[in-house]
Design an enzyme around this catalytic site. Structure first.
Site, PDB file in Angstrom:
ATOM      1  N   TYR A 194       1.327 -10.875  -7.614  1.00  0.00           N
ATOM      2  CA  TYR A 194       0.327  -9.827  -7.374  1.00  0.00           C
ATOM      3  C   TYR A 194      -0.905 -10.443  -6.697  1.00  0.00           C
ATOM      4  CZ  TYR A 194      -2.674  -5.776  -8.320  1.00  0.00           C
ATOM      5  OH  TYR A 194      -3.516  -4.701  -8.173  1.00  0.00           O
ATOM      6  N   SER A 214      -7.568  -6.062  -4.572  1.00  0.00           N
ATOM      7  CA  SER A 214      -7.775  -6.040  -6.023  1.00  0.00           C
ATOM      8  C   SER A 214      -8.757  -7.165  -6.320  1.00  0.00           C
ATOM      9  CB  SER A 214      -6.435  -6.336  -6.712  1.00  0.00           C
ATOM     10  OG  SER A 214      -6.637  -6.675  -8.070  1.00  0.00           O
TER      11      SER A 214
HETATM   12  N1  LIG Z   1      -5.808   0.646 -11.208  1.00  0.00           N
HETATM   13  C1  LIG Z   1      -6.390  -0.533 -11.064  1.00  0.00           C
HETATM   14  O1  LIG Z   1      -7.101  -0.994 -11.954  1.00  0.00           O
HETATM   15  C2  LIG Z   1      -6.191  -1.322  -9.804  1.00  0.00           C
HETATM   16  C3  LIG Z   1      -6.927  -2.501  -9.681  1.00  0.00           C
HETATM   17  C4  LIG Z   1      -6.790  -3.243  -8.528  1.00  0.00           C
HETATM   18  C5  LIG Z   1      -5.963  -2.816  -7.516  1.00  0.00           C
HETATM   19  N2  LIG Z   1      -5.250  -1.666  -7.672  1.00  0.00           N
HETATM   20  C6  LIG Z   1      -4.381  -1.272  -6.576  1.00  0.00           C
HETATM   21  O2  LIG Z   1      -4.597   0.077  -6.258  1.00  0.00           O
HETATM   22  C7  LIG Z   1      -3.402   0.645  -5.724  1.00  0.00           C
HETATM   23  C8  LIG Z   1      -3.077   1.909  -6.498  1.00  0.00           C
HETATM   24  O3  LIG Z   1      -2.931   1.568  -7.860  1.00  0.00           O
HETATM   25  P1  LIG Z   1      -2.934   2.636  -9.048  1.00  0.00           P
HETATM   26  O4  LIG Z   1      -3.611   1.984 -10.186  1.00  0.00           O
HETATM   27  O5  LIG Z   1      -3.380   3.941  -8.551  1.00  0.00           O
HETATM   28  O6  LIG Z   1      -1.356   2.629  -9.353  1.00  0.00           O
HETATM   29  P2  LIG Z   1      -0.413   3.780  -9.927  1.00  0.00           P
HETATM   30  O7  LIG Z   1       0.841   3.085 -10.353  1.00  0.00           O
HETATM   31  O8  LIG Z   1      -1.157   4.569 -10.928  1.00  0.00           O
HETATM   32  O9  LIG Z   1      -0.127   4.672  -8.619  1.00  0.00           O
HETATM   33  C9  LIG Z   1       0.500   4.087  -7.504  1.00  0.00           C
HETATM   34  C10 LIG Z   1       1.242   5.128  -6.688  1.00  0.00           C
HETATM   35  O10 LIG Z   1       1.874   4.441  -5.601  1.00  0.00           O
HETATM   36  C11 LIG Z   1       3.227   4.843  -5.516  1.00  0.00           C
HETATM   37  N3  LIG Z   1       4.025   3.744  -4.965  1.00  0.00           N
HETATM   38  C12 LIG Z   1       4.256   2.530  -5.511  1.00  0.00           C
HETATM   39  N4  LIG Z   1       5.075   1.806  -4.726  1.00  0.00           N
HETATM   40  C13 LIG Z   1       5.360   2.579  -3.658  1.00  0.00           C
HETATM   41  C14 LIG Z   1       6.174   2.399  -2.498  1.00  0.00           C
HETATM   42  N5  LIG Z   1       6.883   1.269  -2.317  1.00  0.00           N
HETATM   43  N6  LIG Z   1       6.228   3.379  -1.577  1.00  0.00           N
HETATM   44  C15 LIG Z   1       5.549   4.532  -1.779  1.00  0.00           C
HETATM   45  N7  LIG Z   1       4.783   4.782  -2.861  1.00  0.00           N
HETATM   46  C16 LIG Z   1       4.705   3.816  -3.790  1.00  0.00           C
HETATM   47  C17 LIG Z   1       3.632   5.205  -6.940  1.00  0.00           C
HETATM   48  O11 LIG Z   1       4.742   6.094  -6.964  1.00  0.00           O
HETATM   49  C18 LIG Z   1       2.351   5.842  -7.468  1.00  0.00           C
HETATM   50  O12 LIG Z   1       2.311   7.233  -7.208  1.00  0.00           O
HETATM   51  C19 LIG Z   1      -2.329  -0.434  -5.831  1.00  0.00           C
HETATM   52  O13 LIG Z   1      -2.208  -1.104  -4.591  1.00  0.00           O
HETATM   53  C20 LIG Z   1      -2.896  -1.366  -6.886  1.00  0.00           C
HETATM   54  O14 LIG Z   1      -2.410  -2.687  -6.757  1.00  0.00           O
HETATM   55  C21 LIG Z   1      -5.341  -0.913  -8.801  1.00  0.00           C
END
Ligand SMILES: NC(=O)c1ccc[n+]([C@@H]2O[C@H](COP(=O)([O-])OP(=O)(O)OC[C@H]3O[C@@H](n4cnc5c(N)ncnc54)[C@H](O)[C@@H]3O)[C@@H](O)[C@H]2O)c1
Length: 263
Positions: free
Chosen positions: A158, A145
């Site tokens: 985080y 991230s």
């Molecule tokens: N969206 C952003 O702006 C952003 C920015 C930086 C980093 N990220 C990272 O990207 C990744 C995905 O984020 P997103 O925004 O798509 O999140 P989201 O919450 O929209 O989707 C995440 C998915 O992961 C699944 N999940 C969570 N914990 C889990 C576990 N312990 N075992 C199995 N599945 C699990 C959830 O059920 C969900 O379907 C994460 O690691 C997040 O930290 C996202």
């Protein structure tokens, strides 16, 4: 050209957000997909969306919690039993935790963030890497991230977990490049996914749209990113073409992390 043709791509957190978008892009590029999530309903929705757009795609869905080592070992075993190999691993599942100052942060939530975002990524590497090594080929994409290269107010666990993801990415690069495996991380900024929608609700419960606008204003592009924009970069990193880019954490944030002050 279909750059992931016949590649077996394993995606964690495939139920929504960045995982779902990458599954869609990888299907368009010819991949066979293994989709892992602990939310069974979301997983099945991803599968039906995929089959709607790409009826030919081969899909294995596995319900698993990435923070439980035995479930990670099991999802890798099931993948190998079905497809015999793992060409690309999108080690994506993660949570944000709660927003709170350091001294007020709930320690149980802190531990949960570390269990999923740090240990979950590590378990994935631990069980996937031997299969890639056996084939002398593999592409790893871990999800850090901007919080993996910068501090973020009120999100210490985080930020700690995502810095760790960046570190594990570097170590994997050093230890496994000799086995034909590249390991990179992405560092998304604010991308419009359900996770970020939840964060805006925490920041401004009465008016989450106002929080979204404020975030967009602070970005050089004056908008948030889209999951599809991240998926394009991820699918390059998962492809054979990513053969000498290794150990990097790549910001996908509209340039925001380069700024010092207002833009
Ligand atoms: N969206 C952003 O702006 C952003 C920015 C930086 C980093 N990220 C990272 O990207 C990744 C995905 O984020 P997103 O925004 O798509 O999140 P989201 O919450 O929209 O989707 C995440 C998915 O992961 C699944 N999940 C969570 N914990 C889990 C576990 N312990 N075992 C199995 N599945 C699990 C959830 O059920 C969900 O379907 C994460 O690691 C997040 O930290 C996202």
């Amino acid at each position: 050209m279909k750059t992931l043709e016949k590649n077996v791509i394993l995606i964690t957190g495939a139920g929504m957000g960045l995982g779902l978008a990458t599954a869609m892009e990888a299907a368009a590029l010819g991949a066979k997909l293994v989709l892992v999530d602990y939310n069974e309903e979301a997983l099945q929705k991803t599968k039906s969306d995929l089959l709607n757009d790409y009826p030919e795609v081969e899909i294995l869905t596995i319900k698993a919690d990435v923070s439980k080592e035995e479930e990670v070992e099991a999802y890798v075993t099931e993948t190998i039993e079905k497809f015999g190999q793992i060409d690309g691993f999108y080690n994506n599942a993660g949570i944000e935790g709660k927003q709170a100052p350091i001294t007020e942060y709930d320690v149980d939530v802190f531990k949960k963030v570390i269990d999923i975002n740090l240990l979950g990524v590590y378990y994935g590497l631990r069980y996937v890497l031997p299969h890639m090594q056996e084939k002398n080929y593999g592409r790893i994409v871990n999800v850090a991230s901007v919080g993996g290269i910068r501090g973020v107010m009120n999100q210490m666990p985080y930020v700690a977990s995502k810095h760790a993801v960046s570190g594990m990415t570097k170590n994997t690069a050093l230890e496994y490049a000799r086995h034909g495996i590249t390991s990179n991380a992405i560092a998304p900024g604010a991308i419009l996914t359900p996770m970020v929608a939840g964060a805006f609700k925490q920041i401004n419960p009465d008016d989450p749209k106002a929080a979204e606008k404020e975030y967009a204003q602070a970005n050089p592009t004056k908008r948030l990113g889209l999951p599809e924009e991240v998926a394009k970069v991820v699918c390059f990193l998962l492809s054979k073409d990513c053969s000498y880019l290794n150990g990097q954490t790549i910001a996908i944030d509209g340039g925001q992390s380069n700024s010092y002050g207002n833009v």
